[in-house]
Design a protein around this motif. Structure first.
Motif, PDB file in Angstrom:
ATOM      1  N   GLU A 225      -1.332  77.934 -16.482  1.00 11.05           N
ATOM      2  CA  GLU A 225      -1.360  76.519 -16.064  1.00 11.05           C
ATOM      3  C   GLU A 225      -2.464  75.769 -16.801  1.00 11.05           C
ATOM      4  OE1 GLU A 225       0.691  74.709 -14.214  1.00 11.05           O
ATOM      5  OE2 GLU A 225       1.898  76.530 -14.363  1.00 11.05           O
ATOM      6  N   ARG A 226      -3.652  76.416 -16.892  1.00 13.93           N
ATOM      7  CA  ARG A 226      -4.775  75.765 -17.578  1.00 13.93           C
ATOM      8  C   ARG A 226      -4.464  75.598 -19.061  1.00 13.93           C
ATOM      9  NH1 ARG A 226     -10.353  74.979 -16.747  1.00 13.93           N
ATOM     10  NH2 ARG A 226      -9.728  74.971 -14.566  1.00 13.93           N
ATOM     11  N   MET A 227      -3.794  76.598 -19.638  1.00 10.05           N
ATOM     12  CA  MET A 227      -3.439  76.508 -21.062  1.00 10.05           C
ATOM     13  C   MET A 227      -2.556  75.278 -21.290  1.00 10.05           C
ATOM     14  SD  MET A 227      -0.699  77.183 -23.294  1.00 10.05           S
ATOM     15  CE  MET A 227       0.365  78.558 -22.944  1.00 10.05           C
ATOM     16  N   LYS A 228      -1.625  75.027 -20.373  1.00  4.57           N
ATOM     17  CA  LYS A 228      -0.730  73.874 -20.530  1.00  4.57           C
ATOM     18  C   LYS A 228      -1.501  72.567 -20.380  1.00  4.57           C
ATOM     19  CE  LYS A 228       3.369  76.373 -19.050  1.00  4.57           C
ATOM     20  NZ  LYS A 228       4.035  76.876 -17.853  1.00  4.57           N
ATOM     21  N   GLN A 229      -2.408  72.556 -19.406  1.00  8.02           N
ATOM     22  CA  GLN A 229      -3.238  71.363 -19.168  1.00  8.02           C
ATOM     23  C   GLN A 229      -4.097  71.076 -20.408  1.00  8.02           C
ATOM     24  OE1 GLN A 229      -5.393  72.317 -15.590  1.00  8.02           O
ATOM     25  NE2 GLN A 229      -6.483  70.383 -15.620  1.00  8.02           N
ATOM     26  N   GLU A 230      -4.740  72.124 -20.921  1.00  5.29           N
ATOM     27  CA  GLU A 230      -5.556  71.974 -22.141  1.00  5.29           C
ATOM     28  C   GLU A 230      -4.677  71.500 -23.304  1.00  5.29           C
ATOM     29  OE1 GLU A 230      -8.560  75.839 -21.424  1.00  5.29           O
ATOM     30  OE2 GLU A 230      -6.796  76.007 -22.663  1.00  5.29           O
ATOM     31  N   GLY A 231      -3.442  72.073 -23.375  1.00  5.13           N
ATOM     32  CA  GLY A 231      -2.529  71.748 -24.473  1.00  5.13           C
ATOM     33  C   GLY A 231      -2.202  70.258 -24.513  1.00  5.13           C
ATOM     34  N   ASP A 232      -1.976  69.660 -23.333  1.00  9.03           N
ATOM     35  CA  ASP A 232      -1.672  68.215 -23.282  1.00  9.03           C
ATOM     36  C   ASP A 232      -2.858  67.408 -23.811  1.00  9.03           C
ATOM     37  OD1 ASP A 232       0.780  68.754 -22.227  1.00  9.03           O
ATOM     38  OD2 ASP A 232       0.200  68.378 -20.136  1.00  9.03           O
ATOM     39  N   LEU A 233      -4.050  67.804 -23.344  1.00 11.27           N
ATOM     40  CA  LEU A 233      -5.256  67.096 -23.786  1.00 11.27           C
ATOM     41  C   LEU A 233      -5.493  67.291 -25.279  1.00 11.27           C
ATOM     42  CD1 LEU A 233      -8.115  67.742 -21.199  1.00 11.27           C
ATOM     43  CD2 LEU A 233      -7.383  65.544 -22.112  1.00 11.27           C
ATOM     44  N   PHE A 234      -5.280  68.531 -25.719  1.00 14.15           N
ATOM     45  CA  PHE A 234      -5.504  68.906 -27.115  1.00 14.15           C
ATOM     46  C   PHE A 234      -4.627  68.042 -28.030  1.00 14.15           C
ATOM     47  CE2 PHE A 234      -5.580  71.616 -30.857  1.00 14.15           C
ATOM     48  CZ  PHE A 234      -6.755  72.332 -30.776  1.00 14.15           C
ATOM     49  N   LEU A 235      -3.350  67.903 -27.646  1.00 13.84           N
ATOM     50  CA  LEU A 235      -2.423  67.113 -28.469  1.00 13.84           C
ATOM     51  C   LEU A 235      -2.850  65.645 -28.503  1.00 13.84           C
ATOM     52  CD1 LEU A 235       0.995  68.683 -27.467  1.00 13.84           C
ATOM     53  CD2 LEU A 235      -0.072  68.732 -29.717  1.00 13.84           C
ATOM     54  N   GLU A 236      -3.347  65.180 -27.374  1.00 16.99           N
ATOM     55  CA  GLU A 236      -3.837  63.802 -27.308  1.00 16.99           C
ATOM     56  C   GLU A 236      -5.057  63.638 -28.223  1.00 16.99           C
ATOM     57  OE1 GLU A 236      -3.694  62.724 -23.026  1.00 16.99           O
ATOM     58  OE2 GLU A 236      -5.578  61.696 -23.552  1.00 16.99           O
ATOM     59  N   ARG A 237      -5.974  64.637 -28.130  1.00 18.82           N
ATOM     60  CA  ARG A 237      -7.201  64.596 -28.929  1.00 18.82           C
ATOM     61  C   ARG A 237      -6.894  64.693 -30.428  1.00 18.82           C
ATOM     62  NH1 ARG A 237     -10.861  62.098 -27.318  1.00 18.82           N
ATOM     63  NH2 ARG A 237     -11.837  62.852 -29.189  1.00 18.82           N
ATOM     64  N   LEU A 238      -5.833  65.456 -30.790  1.00 17.52           N
ATOM     65  CA  LEU A 238      -5.490  65.614 -32.212  1.00 17.52           C
ATOM     66  C   LEU A 238      -5.251  64.262 -32.873  1.00 17.52           C
ATOM     67  CD1 LEU A 238      -2.971  68.620 -32.381  1.00 17.52           C
ATOM     68  CD2 LEU A 238      -5.200  68.502 -33.447  1.00 17.52           C
ATOM     69  N   LYS A 239      -4.771  63.304 -32.060  1.00 13.42           N
ATOM     70  CA  LYS A 239      -4.442  61.987 -32.626  1.00 13.42           C
ATOM     71  C   LYS A 239      -5.613  61.017 -32.526  1.00 13.42           C
ATOM     72  CE  LYS A 239      -0.167  62.852 -30.462  1.00 13.42           C
ATOM     73  NZ  LYS A 239       0.578  62.419 -29.315  1.00 13.42           N
ATOM     74  N   SER A 240      -6.755  61.493 -32.043  1.00 11.67           N
ATOM     75  CA  SER A 240      -7.907  60.598 -31.873  1.00 11.67           C
ATOM     76  C   SER A 240      -8.593  60.335 -33.210  1.00 11.67           C
ATOM     77  CB  SER A 240      -8.916  61.228 -30.895  1.00 11.67           C
ATOM     78  OG  SER A 240      -9.495  62.377 -31.502  1.00 11.67           O
ATOM     79  N   ASP A 241      -9.354  59.231 -33.264  1.00 13.13           N
ATOM     80  CA  ASP A 241     -10.106  58.922 -34.484  1.00 13.13           C
ATOM     81  C   ASP A 241     -11.127  60.014 -34.783  1.00 13.13           C
ATOM     82  OD1 ASP A 241      -8.678  56.639 -34.747  1.00 13.13           O
ATOM     83  OD2 ASP A 241     -10.197  55.321 -33.851  1.00 13.13           O
ATOM     84  N   GLU A 242     -11.725  60.559 -33.708  1.00 13.25           N
ATOM     85  CA  GLU A 242     -12.744  61.611 -33.900  1.00 13.25           C
ATOM     86  C   GLU A 242     -12.135  62.819 -34.625  1.00 13.25           C
ATOM     87  OE1 GLU A 242     -15.477  60.816 -29.866  1.00 13.25           O
ATOM     88  OE2 GLU A 242     -14.013  62.433 -29.883  1.00 13.25           O
ATOM     89  N   ALA A 243     -10.959  63.228 -34.164  1.00  9.98           N
ATOM     90  CA  ALA A 243     -10.327  64.411 -34.762  1.00  9.98           C
ATOM     91  C   ALA A 243      -9.857  64.108 -36.184  1.00  9.98           C
ATOM     92  CB  ALA A 243      -9.164  64.864 -33.892  1.00  9.98           C
ATOM     93  N   ARG A 244      -9.213  62.979 -36.350  1.00  7.08           N
ATOM     94  CA  ARG A 244      -8.703  62.622 -37.690  1.00  7.08           C
ATOM     95  C   ARG A 244      -9.837  62.646 -38.715  1.00  7.08           C
ATOM     96  NH1 ARG A 244      -4.201  59.326 -36.253  1.00  7.08           N
ATOM     97  NH2 ARG A 244      -5.622  57.934 -35.184  1.00  7.08           N
ATOM     98  N   ALA A 245     -10.981  62.077 -38.330  1.00 10.13           N
ATOM     99  CA  ALA A 245     -12.119  62.022 -39.253  1.00 10.13           C
ATOM    100  C   ALA A 245     -12.595  63.441 -39.593  1.00 10.13           C
ATOM    101  CB  ALA A 245     -13.252  61.218 -38.623  1.00 10.13           C
ATOM    102  N   ALA A 246     -12.634  64.324 -38.588  1.00 12.36           N
ATOM    103  CA  ALA A 246     -13.122  65.696 -38.830  1.00 12.36           C
ATOM    104  C   ALA A 246     -12.166  66.458 -39.743  1.00 12.36           C
ATOM    105  CB  ALA A 246     -13.279  66.431 -37.494  1.00 12.36           C
TER     106      ALA A 246
END
Ligand code: COA
Length: 260
Positions: A225-246
């Motif tokens: 369950e936690r893996m799925k919860q993290e996965g949703d956040l992770f996918l959201e974060r992947l599209k963030s400016d912070e991630a794109r820049a890194a």
């Protein structure tokens, strides 16, 4: 290695009750693509379905377990806004819910999922020179693979914060003290020692081992369950400016290195 093709990036081999899964893309530090996760999932499914196989052994190549997820795949998701497969999640589901023992033999670097996958292994044999790092936050991301739940359970809050949030590099000695590594060995004996641990498991009375392991691992549903919860956040974060820049900075570093 000159004739290596993507089909060789994951090598799966069954012998003596053990399914060995080797990450074998050394020129990219064994960075994992969707196809590589899918190949590892297929090998695990075969191992779990086979009465002859009692244990799965994960290996990398000399000096490198894996540098984690392929960052160009991350960048593709970051720029297109979509992901083209569920391969990584299927792989993570298999290691979290694995009905048979998982052993890892780690030489050299274990980054990102290369470290978090170890939290799902039953025994982790590492060379003295190995290192463990999860630079999630520095990449603008969050921890994955259920590590935000199981990491503190294995290592305690302070170590989990240092590894998973601060992105500190753990030596084998520190990882062993934290409970992430079970055996520290010399690098030239790594594979032999990891295989011996896998072999020892494979030789145990099958049903008694299976039942004992199930009791010791306990209910893994909350981890899933936690893996799925993290996965949703992770996918959201992947599209963030912070991630794109890194990601862009990492890819540019490679170009600069080649040009100089
Ligand atoms: N994704 C894609 N390519 C990767 C990679 C990754 N995770 N890790 C390494 N590579 C590639 C490099 O781009 C380089 O390719 P090139 O030769 O075509 O330029 C090659 O593998 C060798 O890597 P390099 O960085 O030159 O090796 P190094 O020994 O100097 O450093 C690492 C090794 C692992 C410390 C460094 O490559 C790194 O930080 N990788 C990223 C790790 C990461 O953040 N993973 C994601 C975790 S969530």
């Amino acid at each position: 290695m000159g004739d290596q093709t993507p089909n060789d990036y994951i090598l799966a081999h069954k012998q003596d009750g053990i399914m060995t899964i080797r990450m074998n893309r050394p020129e990219k530090k064994n960075a994992l693509t969707g196809a590589m996760y899918a190949a590892m999932t297929t090998a695990m499914d075969e191992a779990f379905a086979s009465d002859d196989i009692r244990c799965v052994l994960f290996l990398g190549t000399p000096g490198c377990f894996t540098a984690g997820n392929d960052i160009s795949d991350f960048l593709a998701i970051a720029t297109s806004g979509t992901r083209d497969s569920m391969d990584v999640f299927q792989f993570l589901e298999r290691i979290i819910m694995a009905p048979k023992a998982l052993v890892a033999g780690v030489d050299g670097i274990a980054v990102g999922v290369g470290t978090t996958m170890l939290m799902h292994c039953d025994q982790v044999v590492a060379s003295r020179e190995a290192s463990f790092k999860t630079p999630f936050v520095d990449l603008g991301l969050v921890p994955e693979a259920g590590s935000s739940l199981i990491g503190p359970q294995i290592m305690g809050h302070h170590n989990a914060m240092a590894l998973l949030s601060r992105g500190e590099t753990f030596s084998t000695e520190r990882a062993m003290a934290a409970g992430l590594v079970t055996h520290m060995v010399e690098s030239n004996t790594l594979e032999e020692r990891a295989r011996a641990v896998a072999r020892d498991i494979a030789d145990k009375p099958a049903e008694a081992f299976r039942q004992s392991r199930k009791l010791i691992r306990g209910d893994r549903t909350p981890v899933l369950e936690r893996m799925k919860q993290e996965g949703d956040l992770f996918l959201e974060r992947l599209k963030s400016d912070e991630a794109r820049a890194a990601f862009t900075a990492f890819m540019a570093k490679g170009q600069t290195k080649k040009a100089s």
